[in-house]
Motif scaffolding. Structure first.
Motif, PDB file in Angstrom:
ATOM      1  N   GLU A  47       0.564  -1.381   0.071  1.00  0.00           N
ATOM      2  CA  GLU A  47      -0.061   0.201  -0.069  1.00  0.00           C
ATOM      3  C   GLU A  47       0.815   1.197  -0.033  1.00  0.00           C
ATOM      4  O   GLU A  47       0.255   2.413  -0.068  1.00  0.00           O
ATOM      5  N   SER A  48       2.051   1.133   0.221  1.00  0.00           N
ATOM      6  CA  SER A  48       3.307   2.329   0.323  1.00  0.00           C
ATOM      7  C   SER A  48       3.809   2.280  -1.088  1.00  0.00           C
ATOM      8  O   SER A  48       4.237   1.177  -1.512  1.00  0.00           O
ATOM      9  N   THR A  49       4.042   3.419  -1.918  1.00  0.00           N
ATOM     10  CA  THR A  49       4.646   3.581  -3.177  1.00  0.00           C
ATOM     11  C   THR A  49       5.925   4.540  -2.966  1.00  0.00           C
ATOM     12  O   THR A  49       6.211   5.026  -1.891  1.00  0.00           O
ATOM     13  N   ILE A  50       6.552   4.379  -4.109  1.00  0.00           N
ATOM     14  CA  ILE A  50       7.539   5.403  -4.147  1.00  0.00           C
ATOM     15  C   ILE A  50       7.192   6.395  -5.505  1.00  0.00           C
ATOM     16  O   ILE A  50       6.413   5.900  -6.555  1.00  0.00           O
ATOM     17  N   PRO A  51       8.006   7.474  -5.768  1.00  0.00           N
ATOM     18  CA  PRO A  51       7.363   8.438  -6.850  1.00  0.00           C
ATOM     19  C   PRO A  51       7.540   8.091  -7.987  1.00  0.00           C
ATOM     20  O   PRO A  51       6.721   8.623  -9.056  1.00  0.00           O
ATOM     21  N   ALA A  70     -10.514   6.561  -6.507  1.00  0.00           N
ATOM     22  CA  ALA A  70     -10.676   5.165  -6.442  1.00  0.00           C
ATOM     23  C   ALA A  70     -10.067   4.098  -5.389  1.00  0.00           C
ATOM     24  O   ALA A  70     -10.567   2.960  -5.195  1.00  0.00           O
ATOM     25  N   THR A  71      -8.839   4.756  -4.889  1.00  0.00           N
ATOM     26  CA  THR A  71      -7.988   3.885  -4.342  1.00  0.00           C
ATOM     27  C   THR A  71      -8.027   4.335  -2.810  1.00  0.00           C
ATOM     28  O   THR A  71      -6.937   3.955  -2.145  1.00  0.00           O
ATOM     29  N   GLN A  72      -8.625   5.322  -2.579  1.00  0.00           N
ATOM     30  CA  GLN A  72      -8.746   6.013  -1.229  1.00  0.00           C
ATOM     31  C   GLN A  72      -7.252   6.438  -0.774  1.00  0.00           C
ATOM     32  O   GLN A  72      -6.824   6.230   0.400  1.00  0.00           O
ATOM     33  N   ALA A  73      -6.422   7.007  -1.917  1.00  0.00           N
ATOM     34  CA  ALA A  73      -5.080   7.297  -1.528  1.00  0.00           C
ATOM     35  C   ALA A  73      -4.824   8.566  -0.923  1.00  0.00           C
ATOM     36  O   ALA A  73      -5.569   9.573  -0.792  1.00  0.00           O
ATOM     37  N   THR A  74      -3.623   8.576  -0.468  1.00  0.00           N
ATOM     38  CA  THR A  74      -3.173   9.774   0.296  1.00  0.00           C
ATOM     39  C   THR A  74      -1.904  10.059  -0.390  1.00  0.00           C
ATOM     40  O   THR A  74      -1.270   9.268  -1.040  1.00  0.00           O
ATOM     41  N   PHE A  75      -1.073  11.341  -0.150  1.00  0.00           N
ATOM     42  CA  PHE A  75       0.078  11.612  -0.719  1.00  0.00           C
ATOM     43  C   PHE A  75       1.147  11.071   0.400  1.00  0.00           C
ATOM     44  O   PHE A  75       0.817  11.106   1.439  1.00  0.00           O
ATOM     45  N   LYS A  76       2.481  10.746  -0.239  1.00  0.00           N
ATOM     46  CA  LYS A  76       3.418  10.252   0.422  1.00  0.00           C
ATOM     47  C   LYS A  76       4.575  11.020   0.318  1.00  0.00           C
ATOM     48  O   LYS A  76       5.142  11.332  -0.905  1.00  0.00           O
ATOM     49  N   LEU A  77       5.502  11.493   1.174  1.00  0.00           N
ATOM     50  CA  LEU A  77       6.365  12.588   1.178  1.00  0.00           C
ATOM     51  C   LEU A  77       7.702  11.707   1.403  1.00  0.00           C
ATOM     52  O   LEU A  77       8.846  12.172   1.413  1.00  0.00           O
ATOM     53  N   TYR A 150       2.381   7.789  -3.369  1.00  0.00           N
ATOM     54  CA  TYR A 150       1.102   7.585  -2.935  1.00  0.00           C
ATOM     55  C   TYR A 150       1.046   6.493  -1.868  1.00  0.00           C
ATOM     56  O   TYR A 150       1.743   5.333  -1.929  1.00  0.00           O
ATOM     57  N   GLN A 151       0.038   6.448  -1.152  1.00  0.00           N
ATOM     58  CA  GLN A 151      -0.271   5.775  -0.001  1.00  0.00           C
ATOM     59  C   GLN A 151      -1.835   5.102  -0.608  1.00  0.00           C
ATOM     60  O   GLN A 151      -2.379   5.904  -0.570  1.00  0.00           O
ATOM     61  N   LEU A 152      -2.134   3.646  -0.929  1.00  0.00           N
ATOM     62  CA  LEU A 152      -3.221   3.346  -1.391  1.00  0.00           C
ATOM     63  C   LEU A 152      -3.660   1.963  -0.877  1.00  0.00           C
ATOM     64  O   LEU A 152      -3.014   1.263  -0.395  1.00  0.00           O
ATOM     65  N   ASP A 153      -5.129   1.864  -1.235  1.00  0.00           N
ATOM     66  CA  ASP A 153      -5.511   0.557  -0.718  1.00  0.00           C
ATOM     67  C   ASP A 153      -5.352  -0.480  -1.671  1.00  0.00           C
ATOM     68  O   ASP A 153      -6.019  -0.431  -2.999  1.00  0.00           O
ATOM     69  N   SER A 154      -4.750  -1.592  -1.436  1.00  0.00           N
ATOM     70  CA  SER A 154      -4.114  -2.468  -2.565  1.00  0.00           C
ATOM     71  C   SER A 154      -5.382  -3.244  -3.128  1.00  0.00           C
ATOM     72  O   SER A 154      -5.461  -3.518  -4.279  1.00  0.00           O
ATOM     73  N   GLY A 155      -6.391  -3.408  -2.417  1.00  0.00           N
ATOM     74  CA  GLY A 155      -7.645  -4.235  -2.769  1.00  0.00           C
ATOM     75  C   GLY A 155      -8.309  -3.317  -3.824  1.00  0.00           C
ATOM     76  O   GLY A 155      -8.556  -3.736  -5.203  1.00  0.00           O
ATOM     77  N   LEU A 156      -8.553  -1.973  -3.638  1.00  0.00           N
ATOM     78  CA  LEU A 156      -9.267  -1.049  -4.532  1.00  0.00           C
ATOM     79  C   LEU A 156      -8.236  -0.713  -5.845  1.00  0.00           C
ATOM     80  O   LEU A 156      -8.702  -0.476  -6.667  1.00  0.00           O
ATOM     81  N   TYR A 157      -6.894  -0.685  -5.611  1.00  0.00           N
ATOM     82  CA  TYR A 157      -6.043  -0.441  -6.543  1.00  0.00           C
ATOM     83  C   TYR A 157      -6.250  -1.611  -7.608  1.00  0.00           C
ATOM     84  O   TYR A 157      -6.126  -1.235  -8.794  1.00  0.00           O
ATOM     85  N   GLY A 158      -6.205  -2.961  -6.944  1.00  0.00           N
ATOM     86  CA  GLY A 158      -6.626  -3.849  -7.989  1.00  0.00           C
ATOM     87  C   GLY A 158      -7.704  -3.988  -9.028  1.00  0.00           C
ATOM     88  O   GLY A 158      -7.653  -4.054 -10.062  1.00  0.00           O
TER      89      GLY A 158
END
Ligand code: FAD
Length: 496
Positions: A47-51, A70-77, A150-158
């Motif tokens: 659920e945690s990604t890189i740029p 769609a993925t309930q995502a937030t930003f990640k710095l 981004y930080q995202l919901d893996s199920g929703l991302y799928g």
């Protein structure tokens, strides 16, 4: 002629990322079929990604706000590391850059020179992403001046990727792969055999079956390099909790005496997990520790995972390419797995055979993919090796372990000279290495003489101008939670 039929085995993040990109890019020149089994399901984390994912989305023409909603995502710095140098210590590995480099020497040399002349301000104060993260702020800035992921919901991302892929022409087949049919002469895969006596033929096969590696290992025996002697964690437990406040624009990695714990804030909930070495901590104790260190009501049953850190020796073998966990796994500390999927997919598209698969393409693909993995592996080992922690058998094992020569050389160079060089387009740039090495407690013994050329006045001015720029820009940013709600707020009804 490109392969006429590409069969993607598996519908996790890897399978759907690959199918979406292939269908969108190759269009009618290839038929893309994806086989997955709902009964087996996906690994359910990641659920945690890189740029670089920002660019992947742009390449595929994915609208950012739509994707985040769609993925309930937030930003990640970046990532906040607690207890890594020693219990009670803290540092931040941010995206972006710190200060301003001179062509002859990175900013760390000027900051170190400042330290010798009594400038005690933290290295952190010179990085916009880091200062914004600690203030819980975020906004898009002109010229992409704030680097983020981004930080995202893996199920929703799928689900999101599936819609994208199917709209672009991917055909999905529900079913369990029971066998893999090989050609007696070439050893290539001819077809996947599914339950219900079904058979799916193809020209090129992508193994996205996760840790199982059904095709690449189960059928083709491509081999595996085991890296557990360098990356000793082999277990994880994941669970989700309710949010207790606005989401922070960063992931947390909190070390404990036999591994570490993650915390990933999304719009509708928080993802949590504990990663540990089963040699030193058993499942029940790990779960108890995780439950004792979370905030908010628990929303899900614990998801227990076992893994072996390492890499598939041949990622592309015969007419099969391993993408995702089937290609290897190096533990989630720096959130690099989805990135490796992205790299493999883009690399494959660049090397898509024009007719017969060329052994040169296969060799080149394998070289490049393994180079990515080895470079990431070294960066991960750094977190375990360079630390003052000796307070448990786990940390004492890490302190005693020999590390790869490539990493020893990097550590020695930084310790002796404060220099870091980014080699062969490696993923983690100088800023990452400097932040993590100093954060883990490795302070250089000397720095570049060019920084000593500045007078006291010139150096003080340089440092204060850079600090002020960061502070002034950070002051203009809105709270991250407010920005997310305005830009891509997902309706509460979507909340899982
Ligand atoms: P899976 O999700 O396991 O998908 C496999 C697919 O194959 C499924 O659809 C399954 O149904 C199908 N399949 C398997 N066998 C069969 C069969 N016989 N027949 C039919 N279908 C079959 N990555 C990050 O980038 N960031 C993170 O923060 C992060 N955290 C992680 C934390 C942990 C503890 C772990 C273990 C991994 C983490 N990862 C992270 C990695 C990330 O989860 C994966 O890279 C990503 O989810 C891709 O997984 P996958 O698609 O390869 O495998």
């Amino acid at each position: 002629m490109t392969p006429r039929r590409i069969v993607v085995a598996g519908g996790g993040t890897a399978g759907w990322m690959a199918a979406a990109a292939l269908s969108r890019t190759l269009g009618r020149t290839a038929e893309v079929i994806l086989v997955e089994s709902d009964a087996i399901g996906t690994v359910g984390v990641g659920e945690s990604t890189i740029p670089p994912l920002v660019n992947y989305n742009r390449l595929l023409g994915i609208g950012e706000a739509e994707f985040m909603r769609a993925t309930q995502a937030t930003f990640k710095l970046g990532i906040l590391f607690d207890n890594w140098k020693e219990p009670g210590s803290r540092y931040f590995h941010s995206f972006g850059t710190t200060g301003k480099d001179h062509w002859s020497a990175g900013f760390q040399h000027y900051w170190l020179e400042g330290l010798t002349r009594g400038h005690t301000q933290s290295y952190d104060d010179y990085c916009l992403e880091l200062v914004a993260a600690f203030q819980n702020k975020f906004a898009h800035l002109p010229d992409d001046r704030l680097n983020y992921a981004y930080q995202l919901d893996s199920g929703l991302y799928g689900r999101f990727l599936r819609q994208l892929a199917e709209a672009a022409g991917t055909r999905r087949i529900e079913g369990r792969i029971t066998n893999v049919e090989l050609d007696g002469g070439s050893g290539n895969i001819v077809a996947l055999l599914l339950d219900g006596d079904r058979r799916v033929e193809g020209d090129l096969f992508l193994d996205c079956t996760g840790f199982r590696g059904l095709l690449i290992e189960g059928a083709l025996h491509a081999g595996f390099d085991d890296w557990t002697h360098w990356l000793p964690c082999d277990s994880a437990i994941a669970l989700q909790t309710a949010s207790v406040g606005p989401p922070e624009p960063y992931t947390r990695a909190i070390a404990h005496d036999a591994g570490w714990q993650w915390r990933i804030p999304l719009q509708h909930r928080v993802g949590n997990g504990i990663v540990y070495a089963s040699r030193y901590l058993d499942h029940d104790a790990a779960l108890e520790r995780l439950l004792g260190n979370i905030e908010g009501a628990v929303l899900t049953e614990p998801n227990k995972l076992r893994f072996v850190t390492g890499a598939r020796r041949r990622q592309w073998h015969r007419n099969c390419v391993a993408i995702g966990l089937s290609g290897g796994f190096m533990e989630p500390l720096e959130a690099t797995s989805i990135h490796l999927i992205q790299r493999a997919v883009l690399r494959l598209i660049r090397m898509m055979p024009a007719g017969e698969i060329s052994p040169s393409d296969v060799a080149e693909f394998n070289d490049q993919q393994m180079q990515d993995m080895v470079q990431i592996r070294d960066f991960l080992i750094l977190h375990y090796k360079v630390t003052d922690r000796r307070d448990s058998p786990f940390w004492r094992q890490c302190a005693a372990m020999p590390v790869p020569d490539t990493l020893s050389q990097k550590i020695a160079l930084f310790r002796d000279t404060a220099r870091v060089f980014r080699k062969n387009e490696e993923l983690f740039a100088e800023n990452s290495w400097v932040q993590v090495m100093m954060g883990q407690g490795l302070m250089p013994r000397s720095h570049h003489p060019v920084a000593g050329k500045l007078t006291d006045e010139e150096l003080a001015k340089l440092l204060s101008v850079l600090r002020d720029q960061v502070a002034r820009t950070a002051a203009t940013l809105p709270p991250h939670g407010d920005y997310v709600a305005r830009y891509c707020g997902a309706p509460r009804a979507d909340a899982a």
